[in-house]
Design a protein around this motif. Structure first.
Motif, PDB file in Angstrom:
ATOM      1  N   LYS A 151       0.832  -1.206   0.000  1.00 52.11           N
ATOM      2  CA  LYS A 151       0.000   0.000   0.000  1.00 52.11           C
ATOM      3  C   LYS A 151       0.863   1.252   0.000  1.00 52.11           C
ATOM      4  N   GLU A 152       2.116   1.144   0.445  1.00 48.85           N
ATOM      5  CA  GLU A 152       3.013   2.290   0.453  1.00 48.85           C
ATOM      6  C   GLU A 152       3.476   2.697  -0.947  1.00 48.85           C
TER       7      GLU A 152
ATOM      8  N   TYR B 111      -0.877   2.201  -8.791  1.00 47.14           N
ATOM      9  CA  TYR B 111      -0.327   1.108  -7.992  1.00 47.14           C
ATOM     10  C   TYR B 111      -1.382   0.427  -7.124  1.00 47.14           C
ATOM     11  N   ASP B 112      -2.520   1.054  -6.948  1.00 47.07           N
ATOM     12  CA  ASP B 112      -3.663   0.398  -6.305  1.00 47.07           C
ATOM     13  C   ASP B 112      -4.630  -0.151  -7.342  1.00 47.07           C
ATOM     14  N   LEU B 113      -4.821   0.566  -8.444  1.00 44.60           N
ATOM     15  CA  LEU B 113      -5.808   0.169  -9.448  1.00 44.60           C
ATOM     16  C   LEU B 113      -5.400  -1.095 -10.200  1.00 44.60           C
ATOM     17  N   ILE B 114      -4.100  -1.280 -10.441  1.00 43.50           N
ATOM     18  CA  ILE B 114      -3.655  -2.484 -11.159  1.00 43.50           C
ATOM     19  C   ILE B 114      -4.003  -3.757 -10.388  1.00 43.50           C
ATOM     20  N   PRO B 115      -3.587  -3.899  -9.112  1.00 40.78           N
ATOM     21  CA  PRO B 115      -3.960  -5.134  -8.402  1.00 40.78           C
ATOM     22  C   PRO B 115      -5.465  -5.271  -8.194  1.00 40.78           C
TER      23      PRO B 115
ATOM     24  N   GLU C 199       9.057   9.489   4.166  1.00 41.37           N
ATOM     25  CA  GLU C 199       8.104   8.485   3.666  1.00 41.37           C
ATOM     26  C   GLU C 199       8.410   8.123   2.214  1.00 41.37           C
ATOM     27  N   LEU C 200       8.816   9.119   1.425  1.00 44.60           N
ATOM     28  CA  LEU C 200       9.173   8.839   0.034  1.00 44.60           C
ATOM     29  C   LEU C 200      10.386   7.920  -0.035  1.00 44.60           C
TER      30      LEU C 200
END
Length: 325
Positions: free
Chosen positions: A33-34, A50-54, A111-112
């Protein structure tokens, strides 16, 4: 007849019918999720992919949750196989200058940097899975603009270079081919392996696109603006066959950026979504037929319509699943 889905469904089925329980051979995919890191409103980098693909791959049944693995943070020792101590120190302690930050394209934060180190771990672990299963993937990565001593173009650390150097250091590969088919030249990767004969760098990209100053890969194929499916695929097919004979790799990293699409805002080529899929098929089929372990990182994609980006990326995963499993 009882229908079963996923590993646990097969496990229950085997227990009920007293069949031997076999560990599944899986398409392993690094995801966290990061990976979807918050950016300022209006930023041109589509982090949401990166969320939409999975989500799309799970929804359509191409993968199960068991295909996804949470990578670990890559160790400093492994990072320093590729990047200089001075540059890593700047990243680690957030000491990049304003000019250096501007070149990366991302606001600098702890965080980056943690996200970047996690992505590096994803590609490294995927390379180990690829040796076991033939192929493995990272939903992020493809950070080919990161040099040994600086970051550029949305890339702070170079995941394919780190993965390759780790495999060489651990004696898990002896000759590595990096296939970079992002619309932008893999300049950072070329710089990192400039004097490394065990790694062959191949970049096929837009001649008139970023970066303005190109590095020298072992093989560069700069393409004119508006190059479409037919010409692109003809050149790629001939080149891949030749490279396999000349390089004789025992491991391949593939940067599969989808910014080659005609719809891409930052690209100048003219591939259709189907042409991009055929490009991926050529690379994956070559590796499968020749039994060469393959690790894939997603690379760039900046089409106005998110569907173009997501579908083109998802096609890479769909092909991996159908060709290898």
């Amino acid at each position: 007849m009882l229908r079963v889905y996923g590993y646990f469904g097969r496990l229950i089925f085997n227990l009920l019918y007293k069949l031997p329980i076999k560990r599944p051979i899986l398409l392993k995919i690094a995801w966290s999720k990061e990976f979807n890191h918050p950016l300022p409103v209006g930023h041109r980098f589509p982090m949401v992919k990166y969320d939409l693909i999975p989500e799309q791959l799970l929804y359509e049944g191409t993968i199960d949750a068991e295909n996804l693995f949470q990578p670990a943070f890559l160790s400093e020792e492994k990072i320093l196989l590729t990047h200089t101590q001075e540059y890593w120190h700047k990243l680690k302690f957030l000491e990049l200058s304003k000019a250096e930050i501007r070149r990366t394209g991302f606001p600098l934060s702890k965080e980056l940097i943690a996200r970047e180190v996690l992505i590096m771990g994803g590609t490294y672990e995927a390379s180990l899975y690829a040796r076991q299963y033939g192929i493995a993937m990272n939903i992020a990565g493809g950070t080919h603009h990161a040099y040994s001593d600086k970051g550029e173009g949305f890339c702070l650390l170079n995941d394919n270079a780190i993965g390759a150097n780790c495999l060489l250091a651990e004696k898990l590969a002896t000759k590595i081919l990096i296939i970079d088919l992002d619309v932008h030249q893999g300049d950072g990767t070329a710089e990192i392996f400039r004097n490394e004969e065990r790694v062959f760098t191949f970049s096929m990209h837009g001649a008139n696109n970023y970066p303005a100053r190109k590095e020298t890969s072992d093989l560069d194929i700069p393409l004119p603006d508006k190059t479409g499916d037919q010409e692109y695929l003809k050149i790629l097919d001939a080149t891949l066959k030749r490279l396999l004979d000349e390089v004789q790799p025992d491991f391949i990293f593939y940067q599969s950026g989808v910014d080659v699409l005609a719809t891409d805002k930052l690209g100048k080529l003219a591939l259709s979504r189907e042409g991009c899929k055929q490009r991926d098929y050529m690379v994956l089929d070559l590796c499968k037929r020749n039994n060469i372990p393959l690790t894939i990182s997603m690379g760039g994609g900046y089409s106005e319509n998110l569907t173009d980006i997501i579908e083109a990326h998802c096609n890479t995963f769909r092909l991996a699943q159908s060709i290898f499993f």
